[in-house]
Design a protein around this motif. Structure first.
Motif, mmCIF file in Angstrom:
data_model
loop_
_atom_site.group_PDB
_atom_site.id
_atom_site.type_symbol
_atom_site.label_atom_id
_atom_site.label_comp_id
_atom_site.label_asym_id
_atom_site.label_seq_id
_atom_site.Cartn_x
_atom_site.Cartn_y
_atom_site.Cartn_z
ATOM 1 N N GLU A 1 -71.461 -88.549 26.232
ATOM 2 C CA GLU A 1 -70.380 -88.033 27.062
ATOM 3 C C GLU A 1 -70.848 -86.814 27.860
ATOM 4 O OE1 GLU A 1 -65.646 -87.439 26.687
ATOM 5 O OE2 GLU A 1 -66.825 -86.521 25.085
ATOM 6 N N PHE A 2 -70.437 -86.769 29.096
ATOM 7 C CA PHE A 2 -70.709 -85.659 30.007
ATOM 8 C C PHE A 2 -69.385 -85.145 30.553
ATOM 9 C CE2 PHE A 2 -74.454 -88.282 30.146
ATOM 10 C CZ PHE A 2 -75.509 -87.410 30.299
ATOM 11 N N MET A 3 -69.350 -83.882 30.864
ATOM 12 C CA MET A 3 -68.227 -83.299 31.611
ATOM 13 C C MET A 3 -68.777 -82.871 32.955
ATOM 14 S SD MET A 3 -66.247 -80.825 28.927
ATOM 15 C CE MET A 3 -65.007 -80.371 30.142
ATOM 16 N N CYS A 4 -67.928 -82.861 33.964
ATOM 17 C CA CYS A 4 -68.354 -82.337 35.257
ATOM 18 C C CYS A 4 -67.143 -81.845 36.027
ATOM 19 C CB CYS A 4 -69.118 -83.383 36.058
ATOM 20 S SG CYS A 4 -68.115 -84.708 36.721
ATOM 21 N N ASN A 5 -67.438 -81.044 37.024
ATOM 22 C CA ASN A 5 -66.390 -80.668 37.951
ATOM 23 C C ASN A 5 -66.979 -80.549 39.334
ATOM 24 O OD1 ASN A 5 -67.617 -78.093 38.033
ATOM 25 N ND2 ASN A 5 -65.660 -77.044 38.037
ATOM 26 N N ASP A 6 -66.078 -80.550 40.292
ATOM 27 C CA ASP A 6 -66.403 -80.294 41.684
ATOM 28 C C ASP A 6 -65.786 -78.942 41.967
ATOM 29 O OD1 ASP A 6 -67.786 -81.461 43.734
ATOM 30 O OD2 ASP A 6 -66.347 -83.070 44.040
ATOM 31 N N PRO B 1 -55.508 -77.318 45.973
ATOM 32 C CA PRO B 1 -55.041 -77.860 47.251
ATOM 33 C C PRO B 1 -55.806 -79.132 47.619
ATOM 34 C CG PRO B 1 -56.236 -75.790 47.579
ATOM 35 C CD PRO B 1 -56.111 -76.011 46.103
ATOM 36 N N GLU B 2 -55.044 -80.194 47.842
ATOM 37 C CA GLU B 2 -55.585 -81.493 48.219
ATOM 38 C C GLU B 2 -56.677 -81.975 47.262
ATOM 39 O OE1 GLU B 2 -56.726 -81.445 52.348
ATOM 40 O OE2 GLU B 2 -54.900 -80.420 52.921
ATOM 41 N N GLY B 3 -56.526 -81.660 45.981
ATOM 42 C CA GLY B 3 -57.476 -82.110 44.968
ATOM 43 C C GLY B 3 -58.860 -81.526 45.138
ATOM 44 N N SER B 4 -58.923 -80.286 45.638
ATOM 45 C CA SER B 4 -60.216 -79.671 45.958
ATOM 46 C C SER B 4 -61.071 -79.374 44.725
ATOM 47 C CB SER B 4 -59.996 -78.382 46.755
ATOM 48 O OG SER B 4 -59.251 -77.459 45.979
ATOM 49 N N ASN B 5 -60.454 -79.343 43.557
ATOM 50 C CA ASN B 5 -61.218 -79.096 42.336
ATOM 51 C C ASN B 5 -61.025 -80.293 41.418
ATOM 52 O OD1 ASN B 5 -62.373 -78.217 39.954
ATOM 53 N ND2 ASN B 5 -61.487 -76.186 40.067
ATOM 54 N N MET B 6 -62.085 -81.081 41.253
ATOM 55 C CA MET B 6 -62.039 -82.267 40.410
ATOM 56 C C MET B 6 -62.729 -81.948 39.094
ATOM 57 S SD MET B 6 -64.194 -84.891 39.176
ATOM 58 C CE MET B 6 -65.642 -84.710 40.174
ATOM 59 N N GLN B 7 -62.134 -82.394 38.004
ATOM 60 C CA GLN B 7 -62.772 -82.284 36.700
ATOM 61 C C GLN B 7 -62.750 -83.664 36.068
ATOM 62 O OE1 GLN B 7 -61.070 -79.610 33.752
ATOM 63 N NE2 GLN B 7 -63.144 -79.099 33.121
ATOM 64 N N ALA B 8 -63.871 -84.062 35.453
ATOM 65 C CA ALA B 8 -63.967 -85.415 34.909
ATOM 66 C C ALA B 8 -64.840 -85.430 33.660
ATOM 67 C CB ALA B 8 -64.555 -86.355 35.958
#
Length: 126
Positions: A53-58, A38-45
């Protein structure tokens, strides 16, 4: 196995954090950014710093844990000026774990937690 990379989990400020990182490290970029929920509440990058290289999420879920200095990102600097500049930017609003100094194993070294809680070791080799 095709690869292994560090994964950072933020809670509400991940996109801000990675934008900060790519602004202070040369040769760094965001390579992917996806918003879900909902409303981009979970970001993954994914992003890179100097080719790593790194991965992350919110995470949209509140957890009872966060980052710990027992896992840190070790940066080998090319010059004293570069180390001093990174130290200033990464420690601002964060915490100094080991202040800038000569510790015998390094010409100049510092260990900081940034304002997002991520731990950084900054090193200028002999």
């Amino acid at each position: 196995m095709s690869n292994a990379k560090p994964f950072l989990m933020f809670q509400g400020n991940g996109e801000e954090a990675i934008n900060f990182y790519i602004s202070i490290f040369e040769d760094s970029e965001i390579t992917s950014l996806n918003r879900r929920g909902p409303e981009g509440s979970n970001m993954q990058a994914t992003f890179t710093i100097k080719g790593q290289e790194f991965m992350c999420n919110d995470s949209s879920i509140k957890h009872g844990f966060t980052f710990t200095p027992s896992f840190s990102i070790f940066i080998t600097c090319d010059s004293e000026n570069e180390l001093d500049e990174l130290y200033g930017k990464l420690s601002e609003g964060g915490a100094v774990l080991m202040p800038l100094g000569e510790y015998g194993f390094s010409k100049k070294f510092a260990w900081v937690n940034d304002k997002y809680g991520v731990s950084w070791q900054l090193n200028l080799p002999e």
